[in-house]
Design a protein around this motif. Structure first.
Motif: not given
Ligand code: WQD
Length: 338
Positions: A322-328, A178-189, A43-52
């Motif tokens: 909230c919005r990004d976590a729910d989308r994911w 501190f307390n990490p929550i949420g997700a990437h706006s794509s909903g892919l990760i 999914r990271v590769k899909k979001i960025t179009g990059k390889d590693f």
């Protein structure tokens, strides 16, 4: 120069990979998939179009670590996420936590040293402050931990401090999350805890998608505005950006430094439930139950130092989280499936 990201397939790791790749950085990733799945990297590769380059490897495997540095002599720094991170589990399995988090990190640092790689950004935690004397919390507050997980974070900070005293060529930038929550706006990760979530927010999102029935609120008799626990929730995308800023800082300095990575705002459990319901239109059934042993009433950051030294501040608010976590969670009710 390349950046080695250990634990890159995890929640914070994947979001930081997106941030680094989109900033044009070259990364090499290692993960043992003990608490993550290969799909997250796809999914990271899909979001960025990059390889590693990726190595399925364990930090306890010195030969594997040496191979990574030998095959990638242009690695100049390491972002170190790999580690076990469940507070309750650490109390049940202390040996596993010390072996993995401390012995594993010592093997990583030894391999780095032997290959002349002396810059590290380390994933620490606000848990090193224990029961803070007051809030907001500053980096010079007393440090005390009450569980093996937190102890491994504090011990690693002290190991890095002693390494730097002995060899001033080293540079360690320690980020206390501190307390990490949420997700990437794509909903892919996003956050994909194994089994029943220990943490509040993935529990809420799983109730939101019907995977879990009801949230148990651990106590409503704390000395807070509504009696429930207050924490500094930070969007994982902001946390990822903090790692980019920390690497840029590490590239031009030596020595050790510590930074609180939080928004500086505290929200209670019920504040989070209400925010999630407002943003998503969903209802979160909950029941007030007894306090969870070891929990504290309030914990939120004074993020001034990160702003002044790293030029970093959180951009996203609770509604975005909230919005990004729910989308994911809606797009991935079972998380990563492979
Ligand atoms: C937040 C609030 C709970 C679950 C831990 C680790 C920390 C870091 C983040 C790894 C508290 C309440 C929770 C639930 C609830 N982990 N809660 N019902 O405990 O602040 O921090 O996770 O790096 O090191 O200590 O996070 O999300 O578990 O709890 O009422 O089902 O939500 O009491 O007030 P915490 P949390």
């Amino acid at each position: 120069m390349k950046i080695l990201v250990t634990g890159g397939a995890g929640f914070i790791g994947t979001h930081t990979l997106v941030e680094l790749l989109e900033a044009g950085k070259d990364v090499v990733v290692m993960d043992n998939f003990s608490n993550s799945k290969p799909e997250s990297l796809a999914r990271v590769k899909k979001i960025t179009g990059k390889d590693f380059k990726f190595y399925e490897a364990d930090m306890l495997d010195t030969a594997a670590l040496d191979r990574i540095f030998e095959e990638n002599p242009d690695i100049g720094s390491v972002v170190h996420f790999a580690g076990l991170k469940a507070v309750g589990e650490s109390c049940e399995q202390p040996m596993r936590y010390y072996t993995n988090n401390i012995s594993g990190t010592l093997k990583l640092l030894d391999s780095m040293n032997r290959h002349g790689v002396k810059k590290i950004v380390f994933s620490s935690s606000a848990t090193v402050y224990g029961l803070p004397k007051s809030v907001p919390i500053k980096e010079d507050f007393p440090l005390k931990t009450y569980n093996p997980y937190g102890e491994t974070k504090l011990m690693t900070e002290r190991i890095l401090s002693d390494i730097i005293k002995a060899d001033p060529e080293w540079c360690a930038v320690i980020l206390r999350y501190f307390n990490p929550i949420g997700a990437h706006s794509s909903g892919l990760i996003g956050e994909d805890p194994k089994g029943i979530p220990n943490n509040l927010f993935p529990y809420i999102t799983q109730v939101g998608v019907g995977k879990l029935k009801k949230l148990r609120v651990f106590g409503d008799d704390y000395p807070t505005h509504d009696g429930t626990g207050v924490r500094d929730y930070i969007h994982v995308a902001d946390l990822a950006n903090a790692h980019l800023k920390a690497l840029e800082y590490a590239e031009k300095t030596v020595g050790i430094d510590y930074f609180n990575i939080g928004t500086g705002k505290g929200y209670s459990v019920l504040d989070m439930v209400k925010a999630y319901e407002r943003i998503t239109g969903k209802t979160i059934a909950y029941e007030i139950v007894d306090r969870r042993p070891g929990d504290i009433a309030e914990c939120y950051a004074d993020p001034t130092k990160a702003k002044e030294v790293l030029n970093w501040t959180a951009k996203y608010g609770i509604d975005d989280m909230c919005r990004d976590a729910d989308r994911w969670q809606t797009n991935n009710p079972e998380g990563y499936t492979k």
